[in-house]
Design an enzyme around this catalytic site. Structure first.
Site, mmCIF file in Angstrom:
data_model
loop_
_atom_site.group_PDB
_atom_site.id
_atom_site.type_symbol
_atom_site.label_atom_id
_atom_site.label_comp_id
_atom_site.label_asym_id
_atom_site.label_seq_id
_atom_site.Cartn_x
_atom_site.Cartn_y
_atom_site.Cartn_z
ATOM 1 N N GLU A 171 28.039 18.819 -52.642
ATOM 2 C CA GLU A 171 27.200 18.923 -51.258
ATOM 3 C C GLU A 171 27.647 19.554 -50.311
ATOM 4 O O GLU A 171 26.880 20.241 -49.605
ATOM 5 C CB GLU A 171 26.916 17.347 -50.720
ATOM 6 C CG GLU A 171 26.147 16.401 -51.815
ATOM 7 C CD GLU A 171 25.064 16.554 -52.432
ATOM 8 O OE1 GLU A 171 24.475 17.709 -52.026
ATOM 9 O OE2 GLU A 171 24.770 15.815 -53.501
ATOM 10 N N HIS A 212 26.924 23.199 -51.198
ATOM 11 C CA HIS A 212 25.348 23.169 -50.523
ATOM 12 C C HIS A 212 24.910 23.546 -49.231
ATOM 13 O O HIS A 212 24.426 24.602 -48.837
ATOM 14 C CB HIS A 212 24.665 22.031 -51.023
ATOM 15 C CG HIS A 212 24.587 21.672 -52.635
ATOM 16 N ND1 HIS A 212 23.997 20.481 -53.056
ATOM 17 C CD2 HIS A 212 25.010 22.349 -53.674
ATOM 18 C CE1 HIS A 212 24.453 20.748 -54.460
ATOM 19 N NE2 HIS A 212 24.930 21.549 -54.824
ATOM 20 N N TYR A 248 23.928 27.736 -47.438
ATOM 21 C CA TYR A 248 22.666 28.009 -46.670
ATOM 22 C C TYR A 248 23.119 28.987 -45.478
ATOM 23 O O TYR A 248 22.577 29.913 -45.001
ATOM 24 C CB TYR A 248 21.858 26.966 -45.872
ATOM 25 C CG TYR A 248 21.401 26.071 -47.110
ATOM 26 C CD1 TYR A 248 20.323 26.298 -48.066
ATOM 27 C CD2 TYR A 248 22.032 24.724 -46.874
ATOM 28 C CE1 TYR A 248 20.236 25.383 -48.885
ATOM 29 C CE2 TYR A 248 21.597 23.739 -47.987
ATOM 30 C CZ TYR A 248 20.612 24.028 -48.840
ATOM 31 O OH TYR A 248 20.124 23.036 -49.797
HETATM 32 MN MN MN3 Z 1 23.101 16.120 -54.537
HETATM 33 MN MN MN3 Z 2 22.833 19.035 -52.306
#
Ligand code: MN3
Ligand code: MN3
Length: 325
Positions: free
Chosen positions: A99, A102, A106
């Protein structure tokens, strides 16, 4: 002196093979490790300068950044903290690391395509957008309400996590995938596609563990939690419709985005062993084209699909809730 009467700590034992799927999820997640810097987002710069919907695109990425930030700092961490099984706890901790990748990815797209003042403006918009803040609050409230003496509260957190990862992210994923599927900003879409590949594991895994917990509940608890679950989804869905109408207004894509959102809401319910809630409808095929096909993740999970259907939930009827599309 060490007080041996104090709590006795147990060590995680991976030799014991209590839950085979924990290791399957673990292996699959590490197999697909990736870093945003491996993708040549700079190749999108030329198209970006001529791109008409920069504002929507930046806000889409901003919204996704907020959700992945919450999923790193609160979601996966709180679920890991309160999950009693030590292997499962380790798995959620690994998911939390992804996470964090992720959320950072961005920023990598932003840094590559936008100026500092543009980026600052997006992060200010995130704080002000009422729909985005609404879903962030709804989901984090459930994460923060886990109580170690209340098994239902951990199940609810897992339910909320699947709502976030298999459903709410998709109003944002839509735009880069839709563009990427047509050859526009394809490298940025590639980043999104890699995120989506991880989310499909997280949704299936978290849904699987939620289903296991659900099985241990009494029929009364199951009924109560089922109602809670569908109401929670509906609340989020209504907010998502408003968010989508707001975000995509200038593109004319709102109806397509909402179909995609409903399609994924059904997938989230399936991950949790719940009956789907929205009728079947066609998803824009360009969006499906935008999803990277090279990885085997989607096949992996669809082939294993029946394995995960461990709990059969008492069906809720069409009359239970009424709602407008
Ligand atoms: Mn996830
Ligand atoms: Mn994620």
């Amino acid at each position: 002196m060490l007080d041996l009467k104090a709590k006795s700590f147990e060590a995680v034992n991976w030799n014991r093979n209590q839950q085979e799927l924990t290791k399957v999820f673990w292996d699959q997640q590490w197999k697909q490790i990736w870093f945003p810097e491996e993708i040549a987002v700079s190749k999108d710069i030329k198209q970006w300068t001529e791109f008409a919907h920069q504002d929507t695109y930046k806000k889409v990425l901003g919204g996704l950044t907020l959700l992945d930030t919450i999923q790193t700092n609160i979601g996966m961490n709180e679920i890991a903290r309160f999950t009693p099984d030590l292997q499962e706890k380790a798995l959620f901790t690994v998911f939390a690391s992804f996470e964090a990748i992720h959320a950072k990815s961005y920023s990598y797209i932003f840094t590559t395509l936008c100026t500092n003042s543009e980026i600052d403006a997006v992060f200010e918009w995130i704080k002000r957008n009422e729909y985005l803040q609404y879903k962030a609050n709804k989901i984090s409230d459930v994460y923060r309400s886990i109580n170690e003496h209340d098994a239902e509260s951990l199940w609810k957190a897992m339910f909320a996590s699947v709502m976030l990862e298999s459903f709410l992210f998709y109003s944002g994923f839509f735009f880069p995938l839709y563009l990427g599927g047509q050859g526009t900003l394809r490298n940025s879409a590639e980043v999104i596609s890699l995120i989506l590949r991880d989310e499909s594991i997280h949704g299936v895994a978290t849904g699987f563990f939620a289903q296991q917990r659900f099985q241990s509940f009494t029929p009364e608890q199951k009924e109560k939690l089922t109602v809670w679950g569908y109401e929670f989804l509906l609340d989020l869905y209504h907010n998502e419709v408003a968010y989508t109408n707001d975000l995509y207004a200038e593109t004319g894509l709102s109806p397509d985005v909402k179909s995609y959102v409903r399609f994924n809401a059904n997938k989230a319910l399936m991950n949790l062993g719940f009956d789907v809630m929205f009728p079947d409808e066609e998803v824009n095929p360009i969006v499906m084209n935008g999803i990277r096909n090279e990885g085997s993740t989607y096949d992996f999970f669809s082939q294993k699909g029946s394995t995960y259907a461990v709990a059969k939930v008492a069906p809720i009827t069409d009359e239970t809730f009424s709602f407008d599309f």
